[in-house]
Design a protein around this motif. Sequence first.
Motif, PDB file in Angstrom:
ATOM      1  N   ASP A 375       0.831  -1.199   0.000  1.00  0.00           N
ATOM      2  CA  ASP A 375       0.000   0.000   0.000  1.00  0.00           C
ATOM      3  C   ASP A 375       0.867   1.251   0.000  1.00  0.00           C
ATOM      4  O   ASP A 375       0.635   2.195  -0.746  1.00  0.00           O
ATOM      5  CB  ASP A 375      -0.902   0.016   1.251  1.00  0.00           C
ATOM      6  CG  ASP A 375      -2.204  -0.703   0.972  1.00  0.00           C
ATOM      7  OD1 ASP A 375      -2.459  -1.005  -0.210  1.00  0.00           O
ATOM      8  OD2 ASP A 375      -2.944  -0.962   1.938  1.00  0.00           O
ATOM      9  N   GLU A 378       2.558   1.658  -3.325  1.00  0.00           N
ATOM     10  CA  GLU A 378       1.673   2.188  -4.359  1.00  0.00           C
ATOM     11  C   GLU A 378       1.390   3.666  -4.129  1.00  0.00           C
ATOM     12  O   GLU A 378       1.353   4.459  -5.054  1.00  0.00           O
ATOM     13  CB  GLU A 378       0.357   1.401  -4.340  1.00  0.00           C
ATOM     14  CG  GLU A 378      -0.617   1.871  -5.400  1.00  0.00           C
ATOM     15  CD  GLU A 378      -1.911   1.109  -5.309  1.00  0.00           C
ATOM     16  OE1 GLU A 378      -2.801   1.430  -6.101  1.00  0.00           O
ATOM     17  OE2 GLU A 378      -2.024   0.221  -4.451  1.00  0.00           O
ATOM     18  N   GLU A 435      -3.805  -2.016  -8.146  1.00  0.00           N
ATOM     19  CA  GLU A 435      -4.408  -0.766  -8.577  1.00  0.00           C
ATOM     20  C   GLU A 435      -5.731  -0.557  -7.830  1.00  0.00           C
ATOM     21  O   GLU A 435      -6.625  -1.397  -7.853  1.00  0.00           O
ATOM     22  CB  GLU A 435      -4.650  -0.787 -10.091  1.00  0.00           C
ATOM     23  CG  GLU A 435      -5.373   0.429 -10.631  1.00  0.00           C
ATOM     24  CD  GLU A 435      -4.606   1.721 -10.399  1.00  0.00           C
ATOM     25  OE1 GLU A 435      -5.251   2.722 -10.028  1.00  0.00           O
ATOM     26  OE2 GLU A 435      -3.368   1.703 -10.566  1.00  0.00           O
ATOM     27  N   GLU A 436      -5.842   0.579  -7.168  1.00  0.00           N
ATOM     28  CA  GLU A 436      -6.998   0.832  -6.300  1.00  0.00           C
ATOM     29  C   GLU A 436      -8.327   0.786  -7.054  1.00  0.00           C
ATOM     30  O   GLU A 436      -9.295   0.199  -6.584  1.00  0.00           O
ATOM     31  CB  GLU A 436      -6.821   2.198  -5.617  1.00  0.00           C
ATOM     32  CG  GLU A 436      -7.990   2.634  -4.741  1.00  0.00           C
ATOM     33  CD  GLU A 436      -8.052   1.893  -3.418  1.00  0.00           C
ATOM     34  OE1 GLU A 436      -8.931   2.190  -2.625  1.00  0.00           O
ATOM     35  OE2 GLU A 436      -7.213   1.005  -3.205  1.00  0.00           O
ATOM     36  N   ARG A 439      -9.281  -2.752  -7.728  1.00  0.00           N
ATOM     37  CA  ARG A 439      -9.610  -3.467  -6.483  1.00  0.00           C
ATOM     38  C   ARG A 439     -11.023  -3.131  -6.011  1.00  0.00           C
ATOM     39  O   ARG A 439     -11.768  -4.004  -5.552  1.00  0.00           O
ATOM     40  CB  ARG A 439      -8.583  -3.112  -5.416  1.00  0.00           C
ATOM     41  CG  ARG A 439      -8.660  -3.985  -4.162  1.00  0.00           C
ATOM     42  CD  ARG A 439      -7.737  -3.463  -3.084  1.00  0.00           C
ATOM     43  NE  ARG A 439      -6.407  -3.231  -3.585  1.00  0.00           N
ATOM     44  CZ  ARG A 439      -5.668  -2.174  -3.282  1.00  0.00           C
ATOM     45  NH1 ARG A 439      -6.142  -1.228  -2.499  1.00  0.00           N
ATOM     46  NH2 ARG A 439      -4.453  -2.037  -3.760  1.00  0.00           N
ATOM     47  N   LEU A 538      -5.600   2.691   2.763  1.00  0.00           N
ATOM     48  CA  LEU A 538      -6.461   3.311   1.774  1.00  0.00           C
ATOM     49  C   LEU A 538      -7.913   3.234   2.239  1.00  0.00           C
ATOM     50  O   LEU A 538      -8.462   2.153   2.409  1.00  0.00           O
ATOM     51  CB  LEU A 538      -6.299   2.619   0.422  1.00  0.00           C
ATOM     52  CG  LEU A 538      -4.892   2.721  -0.178  1.00  0.00           C
ATOM     53  CD1 LEU A 538      -4.795   1.911  -1.455  1.00  0.00           C
ATOM     54  CD2 LEU A 538      -4.543   4.178  -0.458  1.00  0.00           C
ATOM     55  N   THR A 541     -10.612   1.284  -0.012  1.00  0.00           N
ATOM     56  CA  THR A 541     -10.453  -0.166   0.082  1.00  0.00           C
ATOM     57  C   THR A 541     -10.957  -0.680   1.420  1.00  0.00           C
ATOM     58  O   THR A 541     -11.657  -1.700   1.496  1.00  0.00           O
ATOM     59  CB  THR A 541      -8.983  -0.546  -0.107  1.00  0.00           C
ATOM     60  OG1 THR A 541      -8.587  -0.244  -1.446  1.00  0.00           O
ATOM     61  CG2 THR A 541      -8.754  -2.021   0.164  1.00  0.00           C
ATOM     62  N   ALA A 590      -5.995   7.527  -3.002  1.00  0.00           N
ATOM     63  CA  ALA A 590      -7.141   6.867  -3.625  1.00  0.00           C
ATOM     64  C   ALA A 590      -7.647   7.617  -4.833  1.00  0.00           C
ATOM     65  O   ALA A 590      -8.669   7.285  -5.392  1.00  0.00           O
ATOM     66  CB  ALA A 590      -8.270   6.727  -2.598  1.00  0.00           C
TER      67      ALA A 590
END
Length: 1363
Positions: A375, A378, A435-436, A439, A538, A541, A590
Amino acid sequence: MATTIPSNPTPQTVVQLLSKINDPDPDFRFMALNDLLTVFRLAKSDFLSHDYNTAARTVDHVVRALDDQNGEVQNQAIKCLGPLVQKITPQLVGPMMEKLCSLKLSNSVDNSIPSMSIRAVVEALPRPVRGVAPTKDVAEAYGNLSRVLIPRFLGRGGGKTPALLDPENPSSDSVDVLIEIVRCFGPMLQSFEIEALHNAVVAILEKDKGTTVVKKRAVVAISMLAHYLSDDLLAAFVKRVVSVLSQPKVKDTTRRLYITVLGSMARSIPYRFGLHLPELAPLVLRVLSEEELQAHLDEVSEGGDATLEFNEVREAALVALDAFLASCPTQMRLFTAEAIDACIRYLKFDPNYAMDEDDEMEDEEEDEDGFEYDDEFEAAGEFDDDDDASWKVRRCAAKALYTVVSTRSSGDLLDSGVLYATVAPALVKRFNEREENVRLEVLSAMALLVRKTGEGLVPAFSHDESQGDYLHQQPVSRKRRRQSSVGGAASFALTSPSEAGLGSPTAEKPPTSGPRAELARLTPAIVKSLTKLLKGKLIPTKQASIKLLDDIVCVQRGGLESYFDEIVGPVIEAIKPLTSVSTSASLASAGGNASATATTLRIAALRLTSDISKHHSSAALQPHLTKIVAGVVGVAHDRFYKISAEAIQTAEELIKAITPPRSRLTAQKYKTELHKLYEVVLDRATVSDADAEVRQKAIHALGTLLARTSGSEGAALLPDDKRKAALVCVLDRLRNETTRLAAVRAVDTAAAMAADAAQFDPQWARQVVVELASQLRKSNRALRGSSIMALKHLALSPATKGTLDEATGQTVIEALIPVINNNDVQLLGPGLLVLARLAQEMPHVVMTQQLISGLCKLLQTTVAGSVLDSLLVLVTEAGQAGQGKALMAAFLKDVGVSGEPSIVGKVIGTLLVASGDSAGVTLDSFVKEIGNSSGDQARSSLALAVIGEAGLRLGSQFPIPPTLFLDQFANEYDKVSISAAVALGRAGAGNVKAYLPVILESMKQKGGKQYLLLQSIKEVLHQAALLSIDIGEFSEPIWEQILAASGTEDNKAVCAECVGRMVIIDPKTYMPKLESLFRHTTPVLRAIAVQALRYTLPDDNEAFDAVLRSSLVDMLKTALADPEMEIRRHAMSTLTSAAHNKPELILAHLNQLMPFVMNETTVKPELIREVQMGPFKHIIDDGLEVRKAAYETLYALMETAFSRVSIIDLFDRIVAGLSDDNDIRALCNLMVSKLVYLDPDETTRRLDSIAEGFRKTLSVKLKDNAVKQEIEKQAEANKAVLRLTLLLGEELSKAAAAHGGASAAGAAAGSAVAGASAPGGGAGGAAGSNQVWQSYWEWVNRDFAAQLKALRDESKIAAADTA
C-alpha cells in the motif's frame, strides 16, 4: 450604454437595436445583442412574423455578429439564435441555415462557431413527438432541415462548400450537429436520409484522418442513428462489421472502433441488436480469447511494442461484452461460459507484474506486513507508469463480471453453481490487486454476489427510517390464527422474547448445498484476504472491505465467529477518528474518491459492528466485548451526528448481546461494560445539544436496556437508582414534542418485556399511562399507533398490576371512547384489550353509559378480525365481572337488527354465556324470538346467531336440540336459512356427539338443503381446527358425504373448503386422499382438490406443514399441467397462496414450477375468438383469466422469492404485460414500481421497453360514444402510468447519482462509451442510451404537465402526512 426595453416590444424596438450591433465598441455590440435577447424573451411569438424585412435584417445582423472579433459578442450572438428562430417566419429559417452553413470566419479563430450556431437553431425548432402526427410548424421545420442542412452534411448543397461530414477533413463539431438533428428530428427522417447519414458517419470511422474525439462522437452518432435504421440497413451494417472484424490483418484502431460501435448499438437498440448477436458475439469473444492473449505475450517477449494498442482493443472488447451482457442477456446465454472465461482471463491480466498460479499460492502465505508495504509503495507512485494501461483492462473485466452477477444470478447461474465455481474464486484471488480502482470494482462485484446469495437485493432504506422495533406495528401475515376466538385470559398473553426478536440468535447451520453453502465454504478465503486489506491505509479499500464483511454477516445471519480474532481489531480501529494528515494522504492515494471518506468509513465500521452483535451469539462475542464496547463508547459523543447516531444504534445491539436472555449465565461478568453503555445512552438521551436523531436512537436504546434488565434474570444487572433515572428520563422525553415518538416506543419495549421481578414505580406508571392516553388525540398516525400499543403492553404488564388507580383508569377510558366512536381500526383492537384488562380490576369504572353507547355504535358497523376478537374479550370480562346486564340491555335495544346479525349474535351470545344468570335474559328468550318473528328475517337471523354462539361456548351443557336449526332450513337460500346453517355448525362444534350424527343423516337427503348442511359441516370443521375438537369417529362419513355432494354446481366451493379443513385436521389420513383426487378422472373432483389445497395454505400448523412438505410441489405440478384451463387457473391461485403463506415449502423447487407460470403469461392466439353480438363484433380471449392468475403468481413470487426468479425472464413477461389487458397492466405497473428498488440496474436497462408500453396506454383514444365507466377506467390507467413514470424518473436518477463512482450494471466503462443516461433527466448521460425513454419523458412532461404536477403535489401531501 443604457437602454430601456418596453414591456411589449415591437419590430421598431428591434430596428433601433440593429444599428448598435455594428458599433465599433465591442461593449456596445455586446449590450445590443443582450438587449435583443431580452426583446425576444419578452415579445409575443408572432411579433416579427408580419414584418419580413425587419426579420430578415435581424437574421443578417445576428449572423454577421458570429464573425465578431470579440468572443463574448460571438457567444451572445449564438444565444440570440434560438429565440430568434422562434420569432421569425419558417420561410426565413431555411435561408438562415444556408448562411450559417456557408459562414466563413475571417475575424475569429474559433472554428466551432458555425456548428454551435447550427445546433442552437436545431434545438430551437419545433420537434416531432413519437407516435403523434406532426403539426404544421414541425413539418415546416423538418422541411427546412431536409432541404438545406442534410444535403450540406452529405456535400450535396451545391457550390464549392465542402460537406460538413467530409471524411477527408472530419470535424467533431459537425458530428455534434448531426447528433442534435437525430435527437430532435429522428422520427421524421426519411429512410434514404438515414442511410446516407449513416454511411457518411461510417466513412468517417473508416478513414484514418479523424482525431480520437471525432471518432468517439461518430460512435455516438451511429448509436443514435441505429434507432431509425431499417432492418435491412441494420443487417447490411452488421454484415459489414462481420466482414471487417473477420479479416486476419485488420488494424487495431479499426478493430477497436468497430467493437466500440457494437457495444454502443447494443445499449441503444438492445432488442433489434440482440437478433444479430449470434454472429457478432463470437467476433468480440475471439478478441478476448486465450489464443490472441498468448500470441501477444509471445510478441512482447520477443521485443514487440504493441502493448498500448493491445490494451485499448481489449478494453473496448470488454466494454462491448459488458454491453452485450447488460442489454441482451437472453441472447448472451449461449455465450455464458465463453464470456465468463474471457472476463476472468483479463481480470488477472497484469503483464508488468507477472505471476503464475504457484506465485499466487505463495503470495497468500505472505505475512501481513508485506501487503501494508505494498500500500505504501503504491501510494508513493512507484507503479504509476503512463505506459501501463493494463489496469483499465482489468477494471473493465471486473465490471463485466459485475454485470454477469447482476443479470444472471437469481434463478440462473447462482442456483446452478456457476458463479461460485468460477467467478467467486477469481474475484477473491484479485483482492490483492495493486491498482486501487480495479480493487474497488472487484470488491464491488463480490459484494453484489454475496447480496444476491441472500434474499435478493432489497430497497436501500435507511436505518433511520426503521429502528427494527418488534412491537410497534402488527405483523403482516396472511396465516390463520390458531388461537380460539372465544377470548378470555389467553388473549392477554404477551409476546415472548423469541417472538419479540430479543432472543439469542442461534448459530444457523449453513445448508449442505446451494449458494449459501458455497458462500460458507468460500468465507475463510474471503476473510483472510480482507483482513490484509483492512490493515492497509487506503480508505476506499477499507470501506469496501468492511461493507463486504457486513454483507456476509447479513446474508449468513452470522458466520464470522471463527474470525473475530482477525477482524475485530481492524474494525474497531476503523471506528476511531483519523488524524487530518492520514486522512488527506489516504484520499490522495485513492485518487480523491469522494464516495469513501473517513466519515463514511467509520459509519460503515459501526454498522458492521452492529450487525456482528446482532447476528452472532453472545458466547462468541464475549471475549471481544470489552474492546468493542470501548470503541463504540469512544465515538458516541462524536461531533458529527451520523457517527454518533450509528454508535448509539450499535450500543443498543451490544446491550442485547450482554443482557439476558442472550447472556443468561455470563451477564454479571460484563456489568461494567453494560454500565458504560448505560451512561453513554442516558447522556445522549438527556443532553439538549445532541442532534434529534441521536436523542431518538438513544431513547430507543434506553427502552431496550430497561426491557432486557426487567426480568428475573436481568434485574440485578442495573441498580435501582440507575433504573429509576432511566425511567424518569423516558417520562421526561415523553413530554417533549421532538422525542415523544421515540419515548413512546421505549415505553412499549420496556413494558412488553417487564416481569414481576421489576415492578414499575406506581407514580411513574400512572403518569406514563396518562401521557400515552393523551397522545391518542394527536394527528400523527404513527404516534397514535405506537401510543396505543405501548398503552396495551403497559396495562397488561405484570409489572403494573395493581398500580393504576381509578382516576388513571377514568382518564384512559375517556381517551378510548373517541377511538371507539370514530371506529379507528388501527387503535380499536389494542384499545378494547386495554378496556378489558381495566374491566378486570375496576369494572364499575369501565362500564359507563358512554362506553356502552360507543360499543353499541361500533356494533352497528362492520366489525371483523382482531377488532372482533378484542371486543369478545371485553364483553367476556364485563360479563364475568357482573356488568353484563346493562350491556346486554343496550345491545338488544340500541343495536338489535341494525347491525350484522352474525356479528351481533356472536357478541350477544358471548356476553350471555359469560354473564350467566346476571345477563337479564335467558337462552329461552331467543328461542321464543325465533317463533315470534317468523316474518322478520333479521330478527330470526340474530336469534339463531345468538343461540349458535351460546351452543359453541356451552358445549355439552347446551340444552337445545339440532332440530331447532333444521326446522329453519328452506329450499331457498334466504338469510334465515344461511344463519340457521352457520348456527347449527357452531352449536355442533360445541357438542359434536349430539349434533354431527343428525347433520350427516340429513345430508343423505338430496335437494336444496344439502348446500345448507354443507355450510354447517364447514363451520364444524372450522371450529374443530381452531379449538382442537376431536371428530375422529365422524371424519370418514364426513369425507364421503362431502365428495358425494360435490356434483352439484352450488356445492363445489363449499365442498372444496370442507375437504381442505379435513386435511388440516388429520393430514396423515387425508393428505394421501387429497393427492389421489389430483389424479382423478373427473375434472370436477380435480378442481375441488386444487381449491381444497389452496384453502389449507393460510393455516399455521407445524404438524400439517411437515406432511404437506413432501406433497405440495408434486400436487402443484400435476395441477399446473392439467389439460383443463379452469383447473390451471385454480392451480395458479394455489401457487400464489403458497408463495404468500408457505414460501419455504416451494422455494427449493421453484425451478420446476416457474416454466408453468411463464408459459401461462403468454398470449395464446388459438384461445382468441371473435363473437358476433347483434351488429357488433367482440374479441373474446378465453385465456385471459388464466393469464391474470399467472401474473398474480409472478407478483407474489417477486415479493417472497425474488432471489430465486430469473430477473431476465421476469422482466420479459412484465414488459409484455404492459401492453396486455387493463388488469394485467395494473399488476405489471405494481411489479415495475417494486423493481425500481429491488433491481434498479435491470430496470434502467429496460427503460426503453417500459416507455413503449407506457406510451401505448397513454395514447389510447376513446370513441366519442364511450360510456362513463370506460372513461374512468382509461383515466385511472393513465394516472397509474404517469405516477409510475414519475417514480422511475426520480428514483432511478437518484440511484444513478448515488452510484456515480461505483460499478453499476448498465454504466459503461472505459474511454469508448459513456455511462447510461439518467433516466428522468433527459439531459446528461450518454447520447444513444435509453433514447426511447428520453423521448417519452419529454413528451409526457410536455403533454401531461398538469397531471404530473397534480401527482407531484399528491406525493408531497402524502409524504407530509406520513411524516
